[in-house]
Motif scaffolding. Structure first.
Motif, PDB file in Angstrom:
ATOM      1  N   PRO A  66       0.828  -1.206   0.000  1.00 24.23           N
ATOM      2  CA  PRO A  66       0.000   0.000   0.000  1.00 24.23           C
ATOM      3  C   PRO A  66       0.865   1.259   0.000  1.00 24.23           C
ATOM      4  CG  PRO A  66      -0.943  -1.610   1.482  1.00 24.23           C
ATOM      5  CD  PRO A  66       0.390  -2.170   1.030  1.00 24.23           C
ATOM      6  N   GLY A  67       0.593   2.127  -0.958  1.00 23.73           N
ATOM      7  CA  GLY A  67       1.390   3.343  -1.091  1.00 23.73           C
ATOM      8  C   GLY A  67       2.415   3.265  -2.205  1.00 23.73           C
ATOM      9  N   VAL A  68       2.745   2.059  -2.640  1.00 23.40           N
ATOM     10  CA  VAL A  68       3.687   1.875  -3.745  1.00 23.40           C
ATOM     11  C   VAL A  68       2.906   1.881  -5.053  1.00 23.40           C
ATOM     12  CG1 VAL A  68       5.272   0.278  -4.880  1.00 23.40           C
ATOM     13  CG2 VAL A  68       5.375   0.579  -2.402  1.00 23.40           C
ATOM     14  N   VAL A  69       3.300   2.721  -5.972  1.00 23.62           N
ATOM     15  CA  VAL A  69       2.638   2.780  -7.280  1.00 23.62           C
ATOM     16  C   VAL A  69       3.669   2.444  -8.348  1.00 23.62           C
ATOM     17  CG1 VAL A  69       1.364   4.194  -8.914  1.00 23.62           C
ATOM     18  CG2 VAL A  69       1.030   4.533  -6.445  1.00 23.62           C
ATOM     19  N   ILE A  70       3.552   1.267  -8.917  1.00 25.01           N
ATOM     20  CA  ILE A  70       4.515   0.812  -9.920  1.00 25.01           C
ATOM     21  C   ILE A  70       4.195   1.460 -11.264  1.00 25.01           C
ATOM     22  CG2 ILE A  70       3.232  -1.248 -10.670  1.00 25.01           C
ATOM     23  CD1 ILE A  70       6.021  -2.696 -10.546  1.00 25.01           C
ATOM     24  N   THR A  71       5.234   1.824 -11.993  1.00 21.11           N
ATOM     25  CA  THR A  71       5.046   2.514 -13.279  1.00 21.11           C
ATOM     26  C   THR A  71       5.147   1.541 -14.444  1.00 21.11           C
ATOM     27  OG1 THR A  71       7.408   2.998 -13.538  1.00 21.11           O
ATOM     28  CG2 THR A  71       6.079   4.586 -12.277  1.00 21.11           C
ATOM     29  N   GLY A  72       4.680   1.997 -15.612  1.00 20.03           N
ATOM     30  CA  GLY A  72       4.767   1.185 -16.811  1.00 20.03           C
ATOM     31  C   GLY A  72       6.188   0.765 -17.150  1.00 20.03           C
ATOM     32  N   PRO A  73       7.153   1.701 -17.122  1.00 18.00           N
ATOM     33  CA  PRO A  73       8.541   1.309 -17.405  1.00 18.00           C
ATOM     34  C   PRO A  73       9.081   0.274 -16.421  1.00 18.00           C
ATOM     35  CG  PRO A  73       8.299   3.679 -17.657  1.00 18.00           C
ATOM     36  CD  PRO A  73       7.003   3.167 -17.077  1.00 18.00           C
ATOM     37  N   GLU A  74       8.666   0.350 -15.163  1.00 22.18           N
ATOM     38  CA  GLU A  74       9.107  -0.646 -14.182  1.00 22.18           C
ATOM     39  C   GLU A  74       8.535  -2.026 -14.520  1.00 22.18           C
ATOM     40  OE1 GLU A  74       9.452   1.024  -9.849  1.00 22.18           O
ATOM     41  OE2 GLU A  74       7.898   2.177 -10.887  1.00 22.18           O
ATOM     42  N   ILE A  75       7.278  -2.056 -14.899  1.00 19.65           N
ATOM     43  CA  ILE A  75       6.659  -3.329 -15.282  1.00 19.65           C
ATOM     44  C   ILE A  75       7.381  -3.925 -16.486  1.00 19.65           C
ATOM     45  CG2 ILE A  75       4.565  -4.396 -16.226  1.00 19.65           C
ATOM     46  CD1 ILE A  75       2.939  -2.424 -14.525  1.00 19.65           C
ATOM     47  N   THR A  76       7.718  -3.074 -17.449  1.00 23.82           N
ATOM     48  CA  THR A  76       8.437  -3.538 -18.644  1.00 23.82           C
ATOM     49  C   THR A  76       9.779  -4.163 -18.260  1.00 23.82           C
ATOM     50  OG1 THR A  76       7.386  -1.866 -20.056  1.00 23.82           O
ATOM     51  CG2 THR A  76       9.461  -2.822 -20.837  1.00 23.82           C
ATOM     52  N   LEU A  77      10.497  -3.526 -17.338  1.00 26.62           N
ATOM     53  CA  LEU A  77      11.792  -4.051 -16.897  1.00 26.62           C
ATOM     54  C   LEU A  77      11.640  -5.385 -16.179  1.00 26.62           C
ATOM     55  CD1 LEU A  77      13.372  -0.743 -15.572  1.00 26.62           C
ATOM     56  CD2 LEU A  77      14.308  -2.142 -17.420  1.00 26.62           C
ATOM     57  N   ILE A  78      10.635  -5.482 -15.330  1.00 26.30           N
ATOM     58  CA  ILE A  78      10.401  -6.722 -14.573  1.00 26.30           C
ATOM     59  C   ILE A  78      10.058  -7.863 -15.528  1.00 26.30           C
ATOM     60  CG2 ILE A  78       8.841  -7.859 -12.941  1.00 26.30           C
ATOM     61  CD1 ILE A  78       8.671  -5.107 -11.489  1.00 26.30           C
ATOM     62  N   GLU A  79       9.157  -7.594 -16.452  1.00 26.00           N
ATOM     63  CA  GLU A  79       8.774  -8.636 -17.408  1.00 26.00           C
ATOM     64  C   GLU A  79       9.959  -9.045 -18.277  1.00 26.00           C
ATOM     65  OE1 GLU A  79       4.004  -8.067 -18.061  1.00 26.00           O
ATOM     66  OE2 GLU A  79       5.344  -6.994 -19.428  1.00 26.00           O
ATOM     67  N   ALA A  80      10.765  -8.078 -18.678  1.00 25.26           N
ATOM     68  CA  ALA A  80      11.940  -8.399 -19.502  1.00 25.26           C
ATOM     69  C   ALA A  80      12.918  -9.271 -18.725  1.00 25.26           C
ATOM     70  CB  ALA A  80      12.628  -7.112 -19.954  1.00 25.26           C
ATOM     71  N   GLY A  81      13.129  -8.969 -17.441  1.00 24.78           N
ATOM     72  CA  GLY A  81      14.042  -9.765 -16.623  1.00 24.78           C
ATOM     73  C   GLY A  81      13.593 -11.207 -16.496  1.00 24.78           C
ATOM     74  N   ILE A  82      12.302 -11.398 -16.248  1.00 32.04           N
ATOM     75  CA  ILE A  82      11.771 -12.759 -16.104  1.00 32.04           C
ATOM     76  C   ILE A  82      11.816 -13.501 -17.440  1.00 32.04           C
ATOM     77  CG2 ILE A  82       9.743 -14.139 -15.505  1.00 32.04           C
ATOM     78  CD1 ILE A  82       8.942 -11.904 -13.554  1.00 32.04           C
ATOM     79  N   LYS A  83      11.394 -12.823 -18.502  1.00 31.07           N
ATOM     80  CA  LYS A  83      11.389 -13.471 -19.831  1.00 31.07           C
ATOM     81  C   LYS A  83      12.798 -13.858 -20.272  1.00 31.07           C
ATOM     82  CE  LYS A  83       8.908 -10.309 -21.983  1.00 31.07           C
ATOM     83  NZ  LYS A  83       8.144  -9.609 -23.060  1.00 31.07           N
ATOM     84  N   ASP A  84      13.751 -12.994 -20.038  1.00 31.37           N
ATOM     85  CA  ASP A  84      15.136 -13.318 -20.424  1.00 31.37           C
ATOM     86  C   ASP A  84      15.659 -14.486 -19.596  1.00 31.37           C
ATOM     87  OD1 ASP A  84      15.037 -11.329 -22.271  1.00 31.37           O
ATOM     88  OD2 ASP A  84      16.309  -9.915 -21.170  1.00 31.37           O
ATOM     89  N   CYS A  85      15.270 -14.547 -18.337  1.00 30.41           N
ATOM     90  CA  CYS A  85      15.683 -15.675 -17.507  1.00 30.41           C
ATOM     91  C   CYS A  85      15.086 -16.978 -18.032  1.00 30.41           C
ATOM     92  CB  CYS A  85      15.246 -15.442 -16.063  1.00 30.41           C
ATOM     93  SG  CYS A  85      15.767 -16.766 -14.948  1.00 30.41           S
ATOM     94  N   ILE A  86      13.824 -16.922 -18.427  1.00 31.64           N
ATOM     95  CA  ILE A  86      13.166 -18.113 -18.979  1.00 31.64           C
ATOM     96  C   ILE A  86      13.890 -18.584 -20.244  1.00 31.64           C
ATOM     97  CG2 ILE A  86      11.060 -18.919 -20.129  1.00 31.64           C
ATOM     98  CD1 ILE A  86       9.481 -17.155 -18.118  1.00 31.64           C
ATOM     99  N   THR A  87      14.280 -17.639 -21.085  1.00 29.49           N
ATOM    100  CA  THR A  87      15.012 -17.982 -22.312  1.00 29.49           C
ATOM    101  C   THR A  87      16.338 -18.666 -21.980  1.00 29.49           C
ATOM    102  OG1 THR A  87      14.019 -16.142 -23.531  1.00 29.49           O
ATOM    103  CG2 THR A  87      16.083 -17.056 -24.394  1.00 29.49           C
ATOM    104  N   LYS A  88      17.062 -18.107 -21.008  1.00 28.49           N
ATOM    105  CA  LYS A  88      18.337 -18.699 -20.603  1.00 28.49           C
ATOM    106  C   LYS A  88      18.146 -20.073 -19.967  1.00 28.49           C
ATOM    107  CE  LYS A  88      20.594 -14.251 -19.787  1.00 28.49           C
ATOM    108  NZ  LYS A  88      21.210 -13.361 -18.750  1.00 28.49           N
ATOM    109  N   ALA A  89      17.084 -20.214 -19.187  1.00 29.98           N
ATOM    110  CA  ALA A  89      16.817 -21.494 -18.523  1.00 29.98           C
ATOM    111  C   ALA A  89      16.512 -22.582 -19.545  1.00 29.98           C
ATOM    112  CB  ALA A  89      15.649 -21.338 -17.550  1.00 29.98           C
ATOM    113  N   ARG A  90      15.731 -22.241 -20.552  1.00 31.67           N
ATOM    114  CA  ARG A  90      15.421 -23.209 -21.608  1.00 31.67           C
ATOM    115  C   ARG A  90      16.706 -23.658 -22.319  1.00 31.67           C
ATOM    116  NH1 ARG A  90       9.978 -23.614 -22.824  1.00 31.67           N
ATOM    117  NH2 ARG A  90       8.631 -21.874 -22.187  1.00 31.67           N
ATOM    118  N   ALA A  91      17.562 -22.690 -22.607  1.00 36.92           N
ATOM    119  CA  ALA A  91      18.813 -23.009 -23.290  1.00 36.92           C
ATOM    120  C   ALA A  91      19.717 -23.863 -22.404  1.00 36.92           C
ATOM    121  CB  ALA A  91      19.528 -21.714 -23.687  1.00 36.92           C
ATOM    122  N   TYR A  92      19.767 -23.542 -21.125  1.00 33.32           N
ATOM    123  CA  TYR A  92      20.579 -24.319 -20.180  1.00 33.32           C
ATOM    124  C   TYR A  92      20.071 -25.760 -20.094  1.00 33.32           C
ATOM    125  CZ  TYR A  92      22.455 -26.002 -15.732  1.00 33.32           C
ATOM    126  OH  TYR A  92      23.058 -26.758 -14.764  1.00 33.32           O
TER     127      TYR A  92
END
Length: 217
Positions: A66-92
């Motif tokens: 409560p009180g934290v307001v996440i921004t669009g750019p922050e969401i984009t960064l978070i999603e990119a981090g998770i997606k890139d990790c998934i890509t690396k995990a698949r390759a590993y």
């Protein structure tokens, strides 16, 4: 009769002493320990009200203190981090001849964005985590009050609550350092979750960052 009365008095005294000791212990803990730090992480994040929860188009859930307001750019960064990790995990996994099937989609993740402060050493936005097991005692991660300041941690793996990753409120992630830290936090948190579900032995060896850190893939 007298013996019975004495026994009752002794029992009552012992009961009061036990209650008083425990009460003082809890009060002390509330001032300086886990309770003062908002309790165990799962308890903390599952207490976030529904009105502070959103779901992105990708299916990722974001819970905000409560009180934290996440921004669009922050969401984009978070999603990119998770997606890139998934890509690396698949390759590993492919390189090892393994078949991994869990935690490989954004819809399997919940990110809790928590109130944060600047960590003195790194200068990055970080949140407080109780060091419940004392695994970080007397290390560089240890903070006064038996807690650590973290850029990411996992509050839960699957089950009733799902995969919950905690990240700090990046306050808009307005500079390159903050953007990099938020992206890395999401990627590194996803590493723990993917390993927990697909390679328990590897996960156990990397659960605590005392002998090495990220990236794991």
């Amino acid at each position: 009769m007298l013996i019975g009365i004495i026994a009752v008095i002794v029992f009552a005294g012992l009961f009061f002493l036990s209650w008083f000791t425990n009460h003082n212990r809890i009060q002390h803990k509330g001032k300086s320990g886990d309770i003062a730090r908002n309790g165990p992480m799962l308890e903390r994040v599952t207490g976030i009200p529904e009105e502070w929860k959103i779901r992105t188009a990708s299916g990722l859930q974001i819970w905000q203190d409560p009180g934290v307001v996440i921004t669009g750019p922050e969401i984009t960064l978070i999603e990119a981090g998770i997606k890139d990790c998934i890509t690396k995990a698949r390759a590993y996994a492919q390189s090892k001849g393994l078949t991994w099937t869990k935690a490989l989609d954004l819809s399997e993740y919940i990110v809790a964005s928590l109130k944060s402060q600047r960590a003195a050493e790194s200068g990055t936005w970080s949140f407080e985590v109780p060091d419940m097991g004392g695994k970080y005692n007397d290390t560089v991660f240890d903070q006064a009050g038996n807690y650590i300041l973290a850029n990411e941690c996992i509050a839960n793996y699957g089950g009733r609550w799902g995969n919950i990753m905690c990240l700090p409120d990046a306050h808009g992630a307005t500079d390159d350092k903050d953007r990099e830290a938020l992206y890395n936090g999401a990627m590194y948190g996803a590493e723990h979750i993917i390993l927990f579900h697909n390679d328990p032995e590897f996960y156990k060896a990397t659960e605590v960052h005392l002998t090495g850190g990220h990236p794991l893939f």
